[in-house]
Design a protein around this motif. Structure first.
Motif, PDB file in Angstrom:
ATOM      1  N   MET A   1       0.831  -1.195   0.000  1.00  0.00           N
ATOM      2  CA  MET A   1       0.000   0.000   0.000  1.00  0.00           C
ATOM      3  C   MET A   1       0.869   1.251   0.000  1.00  0.00           C
ATOM      4  O   MET A   1       1.897   1.301   0.659  1.00  0.00           O
ATOM      5  N   GLY A   2       0.435   2.239  -0.766  1.00  0.00           N
ATOM      6  CA  GLY A   2       1.260   3.443  -0.922  1.00  0.00           C
ATOM      7  C   GLY A   2       1.082   4.443   0.194  1.00  0.00           C
ATOM      8  O   GLY A   2       0.283   4.267   1.102  1.00  0.00           O
ATOM      9  N   GLU A   3       1.881   5.513   0.063  1.00  0.00           N
ATOM     10  CA  GLU A   3       1.863   6.583   1.051  1.00  0.00           C
ATOM     11  C   GLU A   3       1.191   7.795   0.431  1.00  0.00           C
ATOM     12  O   GLU A   3       1.504   8.153  -0.707  1.00  0.00           O
ATOM     13  N   VAL A   4       0.312   8.428   1.174  1.00  0.00           N
ATOM     14  CA  VAL A   4      -0.324   9.637   0.670  1.00  0.00           C
ATOM     15  C   VAL A   4       0.360  10.849   1.305  1.00  0.00           C
ATOM     16  O   VAL A   4       0.382  10.991   2.528  1.00  0.00           O
ATOM     17  N   ILE A   5       0.943  11.688   0.468  1.00  0.00           N
ATOM     18  CA  ILE A   5       1.698  12.845   0.966  1.00  0.00           C
ATOM     19  C   ILE A   5       1.068  14.124   0.438  1.00  0.00           C
ATOM     20  O   ILE A   5       0.950  14.308  -0.777  1.00  0.00           O
ATOM     21  N   VAL A   6       0.652  15.004   1.334  1.00  0.00           N
ATOM     22  CA  VAL A   6       0.093  16.280   0.896  1.00  0.00           C
ATOM     23  C   VAL A   6       1.201  17.331   0.843  1.00  0.00           C
ATOM     24  O   VAL A   6       2.086  17.367   1.701  1.00  0.00           O
ATOM     25  N   ILE A   7       1.169  18.137  -0.221  1.00  0.00           N
ATOM     26  CA  ILE A   7       2.173  19.189  -0.390  1.00  0.00           C
ATOM     27  C   ILE A   7       1.471  20.518  -0.185  1.00  0.00           C
ATOM     28  O   ILE A   7       0.587  20.897  -0.948  1.00  0.00           O
ATOM     29  N   THR A   8       1.843  21.195   0.898  1.00  0.00           N
ATOM     30  CA  THR A   8       1.053  22.344   1.339  1.00  0.00           C
ATOM     31  C   THR A   8       1.961  23.504   1.746  1.00  0.00           C
ATOM     32  O   THR A   8       3.181  23.365   1.814  1.00  0.00           O
ATOM     33  N   SER A   9       1.362  24.680   2.010  1.00  0.00           N
ATOM     34  CA  SER A   9       2.219  25.827   2.321  1.00  0.00           C
ATOM     35  C   SER A   9       1.558  26.933   3.142  1.00  0.00           C
ATOM     36  O   SER A   9       2.232  27.683   3.815  1.00  0.00           O
ATOM     37  N   GLY A  10       0.278  27.085   3.061  1.00  0.00           N
ATOM     38  CA  GLY A  10      -0.321  28.279   3.674  1.00  0.00           C
ATOM     39  C   GLY A  10      -0.327  29.413   2.675  1.00  0.00           C
ATOM     40  O   GLY A  10      -1.319  29.693   2.011  1.00  0.00           O
ATOM     41  N   LYS A  11       0.815  30.066   2.534  1.00  0.00           N
ATOM     42  CA  LYS A  11       0.910  31.187   1.605  1.00  0.00           C
ATOM     43  C   LYS A  11       0.844  30.686   0.157  1.00  0.00           C
ATOM     44  O   LYS A  11       1.384  29.631  -0.164  1.00  0.00           O
ATOM     45  N   GLY A  12       0.219  31.456  -0.679  1.00  0.00           N
ATOM     46  CA  GLY A  12       0.090  31.079  -2.087  1.00  0.00           C
ATOM     47  C   GLY A  12       1.340  31.398  -2.887  1.00  0.00           C
ATOM     48  O   GLY A  12       2.166  32.224  -2.499  1.00  0.00           O
ATOM     49  N   GLY A  13       1.493  30.708  -3.986  1.00  0.00           N
ATOM     50  CA  GLY A  13       2.536  31.038  -4.950  1.00  0.00           C
ATOM     51  C   GLY A  13       3.953  30.705  -4.539  1.00  0.00           C
ATOM     52  O   GLY A  13       4.913  31.186  -5.146  1.00  0.00           O
ATOM     53  N   VAL A  14       4.129  29.880  -3.522  1.00  0.00           N
ATOM     54  CA  VAL A  14       5.494  29.577  -3.081  1.00  0.00           C
ATOM     55  C   VAL A  14       6.088  28.365  -3.801  1.00  0.00           C
ATOM     56  O   VAL A  14       7.279  28.092  -3.682  1.00  0.00           O
ATOM     57  N   CYS A 106      -8.597   8.720  -1.199  1.00  0.00           N
ATOM     58  CA  CYS A 106      -7.175   8.451  -0.980  1.00  0.00           C
ATOM     59  C   CYS A 106      -6.954   6.993  -0.575  1.00  0.00           C
ATOM     60  O   CYS A 106      -6.023   6.341  -1.047  1.00  0.00           O
ATOM     61  N   ASN A 107      -7.824   6.515   0.302  1.00  0.00           N
ATOM     62  CA  ASN A 107      -7.667   5.125   0.750  1.00  0.00           C
ATOM     63  C   ASN A 107      -7.845   4.142  -0.394  1.00  0.00           C
ATOM     64  O   ASN A 107      -7.216   3.089  -0.429  1.00  0.00           O
ATOM     65  N   ALA A 133      -7.112  15.687   4.288  1.00  0.00           N
ATOM     66  CA  ALA A 133      -7.977  14.698   4.957  1.00  0.00           C
ATOM     67  C   ALA A 133      -7.481  13.265   4.815  1.00  0.00           C
ATOM     68  O   ALA A 133      -7.522  12.499   5.767  1.00  0.00           O
ATOM     69  N   GLY A 134      -6.991  12.922   3.615  1.00  0.00           N
ATOM     70  CA  GLY A 134      -6.604  11.527   3.406  1.00  0.00           C
ATOM     71  C   GLY A 134      -5.105  11.305   3.471  1.00  0.00           C
ATOM     72  O   GLY A 134      -4.613  10.224   3.128  1.00  0.00           O
ATOM     73  N   ALA A 135      -4.364  12.309   3.929  1.00  0.00           N
ATOM     74  CA  ALA A 135      -2.903  12.228   3.868  1.00  0.00           C
ATOM     75  C   ALA A 135      -2.311  11.474   5.051  1.00  0.00           C
ATOM     76  O   ALA A 135      -2.820  11.548   6.168  1.00  0.00           O
ATOM     77  N   ASP A 136      -1.231  10.739   4.770  1.00  0.00           N
ATOM     78  CA  ASP A 136      -0.473  10.069   5.835  1.00  0.00           C
ATOM     79  C   ASP A 136       0.686  10.937   6.294  1.00  0.00           C
ATOM     80  O   ASP A 136       1.186  10.804   7.401  1.00  0.00           O
ATOM     81  N   GLN A 137       1.151  11.779   5.377  1.00  0.00           N
ATOM     82  CA  GLN A 137       2.316  12.619   5.663  1.00  0.00           C
ATOM     83  C   GLN A 137       2.149  13.955   4.973  1.00  0.00           C
ATOM     84  O   GLN A 137       1.370  14.076   4.027  1.00  0.00           O
TER      85      GLN A 137
END
Ligand SMILES: Nc1ncnc2c1ncn2[C@@H]1O[C@H](COP(=O)(O)OP(=O)(O)OP(=O)(O)O)[C@@H](O)[C@H]1O
Ligand SMILES: [Mg+2]
Lengths: 263, 141
Positions: A1-14, A106-107, A133-137
């Motif tokens: 089973m794979g890993e779900v990784i969310v790529i996030t930042s808060g501020k836009g355009g980074v 995601c699951n 919501a569905g992220a593991d990391q």
């Protein structure tokens, strides 16, 4: 089973979308099965960055609302057999999806892949909550600016609340020259505040913009500093121990100078 | 809460320097074992001890004393209900803004403190003063 990784930042355009596309392509070229989910509903552009815009038939909202299976909506990349994109809907708004639906999706998806990367929208509203919501990391992207770091800190706090502990940090658009002159936050300054593990540092590089505009990914360009940085991050995600590139002086000239002893 | 910039209401500091550890013991005290990040706010009736940092954009409001076992870079308000004997202690005291009772201070624009020793902020003669904080030899052992 794979890993779900969310790529996030808060501020836009980074650089979330740029990071998602490059890590996706990098992981796929290293042999992993990768699915990219564009969770930036209403403002999709991961498909454009990847040059896949003209292939979209179904999108994320079609899947979460039960119009089609997720496999039907996935778009296969033109370069890698193992790279797929779940595009965002452009004509719907972010309330068309809720966190519970994302978790289910995601699951379901992660059984078929090694990595599922989610490109998160800017902000801390519903779009953010859907994306995590569905992220593991989580990977937090920031630029070396006070406001971006402040928002990254905020996001890390929110991630911790959602039990996404120990997120990893990518510092994007680093300009070592400016740091040297004291005009920009250094990696040390940033880590001191955020106190999370550094996954990599991507330099400011106009090749990023050039590639993006062509629907290409700089990670596949062997002659670019930013591509090298992304490839290193890919190897770290795959569990290799790769030392950080020299932070103060990158590029061959810097290395040569040091060897010759000019520094 | 009314804030007082003008400097009337001069507060006399009681003898003995105040802020003895024993003085803190009779109040309610909470220990927070994490860093307060931007956007997070902690409010407490009593003393607050933070085993971590208070980052820029975070806020701690306590009716008693505030102790930060790390870097204090956010906004802090000790003695929030008017206790002018309250103090703020930090390993690295670099608050965005520091309030004690009805006094408000901030670092002068463009200046940053680089103190690497623990410091304490408290009101003396109606003004917030910052001093290096050391436990004297008489207190050890
Ligand atoms: N390392 C870099 N060097 C130069 N330009 C960069 C770099 N990283 C990103 N950019 C440019 O910055 C812009 C914003 O990047 P991107 O769209 O990835 O950010 P984002 O975080 O996804 O934005 P949004 O919050 O709007 O979704 C793009 O034009 C991109 O080409
Ligand atoms: Mg984006």
């Amino acid at each position: 089973m794979g890993e779900v990784i969310v790529i996030t930042s808060g501020k836009g355009g980074v650089g979330k979308t740029t990071t998602s596309a490059n890590l996706g392509a990098g992981l796929a070229s290293a042999g992993s099965r990768v699915c990219l989910i564009d969770a930036d509903i209403g403002l999709r552009n991961l498909d454009v960055v990847m040059g896949l815009e003209n292939r979209i038939v179904y999108d994320l909202v079609d899947v979460t609302s039960g119009n089609c299976s997720f496999r039907k909506a996935l778009i296969k990349d033109k370069r890698f057999d193992k790279l797929f994109l779940m595009p965002a809907a452009q004509t719907k708004d972010k309330t068309a999806v809720n966190p519970a639906q994302m978790e289910v999706l995601c699951n379901e998806i992660k059984d078929d892949f090694d990595y599922v990367l989610i490109d998160c929208p800017a902000g801390i509203e519903q779009g953010f909550r859907n994306a995590i919501a569905g992220a593991d990391q989580a990977i937090v992207v920031t630029t070396p600016e006070v406001s971006a770091v402040r928002d990254a800190d905020r996001i890390i706090g929110l991630l911790e609340k959602e039990d996404l502990r120990e997120p990893k940090l990518i510092v994007n658009r680093m300009r070592h020259q400016m740091v040297k002159h004291g005009d920009m936050m250094s990696i040390d300054d940033i880590i001191e505040i955020l106190a999370i593990d550094l996954l990599g540092v991507v330099p400011e590089d106009e090749l990023v913009v050039v590639s993006t505009n062509r629907g290409e990914m700089v990670v596949l360009n062997n002659n670019s500093k930013s591509g090298q940085a992304y490839r290193n991050i890919v190897r770290r995600i795959r569990g290799e121990d790769v030392p950080m590139m020299s932070l103060e002086d990158s590029g061959l000239f810097g290395k040569l100078r040091r060897i010759i002893g000019l520094k | 809460m009314a804030t007082d910039w003008a400097g009337d209401n001069l507060v006399r500091f009681p003898g003995g320097g105040g802020g003895e550890p024993e003085d803190m013991a009779d109040d309610n005290t909470i220990m927070v074992q994490r860093t307060l990040r931007s956007g997070q706010s902690l409010q407490f009736e009593g003393n607050v001890v933070i085993l971590g940092d208070v980052n820029p954009g975070a806020e701690v409001v306590a009716t008693g004393n505030v102790v930060v076992m790390g870097s204090l870079r956010g906004v802090v308000h000790a003695g929030a209900e008017g206790d002018s004997n309250a103090a703020v202690y930090a390993f690295r005291l670099q608050p965005t803004q520091l309030r004690i009772a009805n006094r408000i201070t901030r670092a002068p624009d463009g200046e940053q403190s680089f103190s690497t020793t623990p410091e304490v902020a408290r009101i003396r003669d109606g003004m917030v003063v910052i001093e290096s904080f050391q436990t004297g030899p008489d207190r050890q052992g």
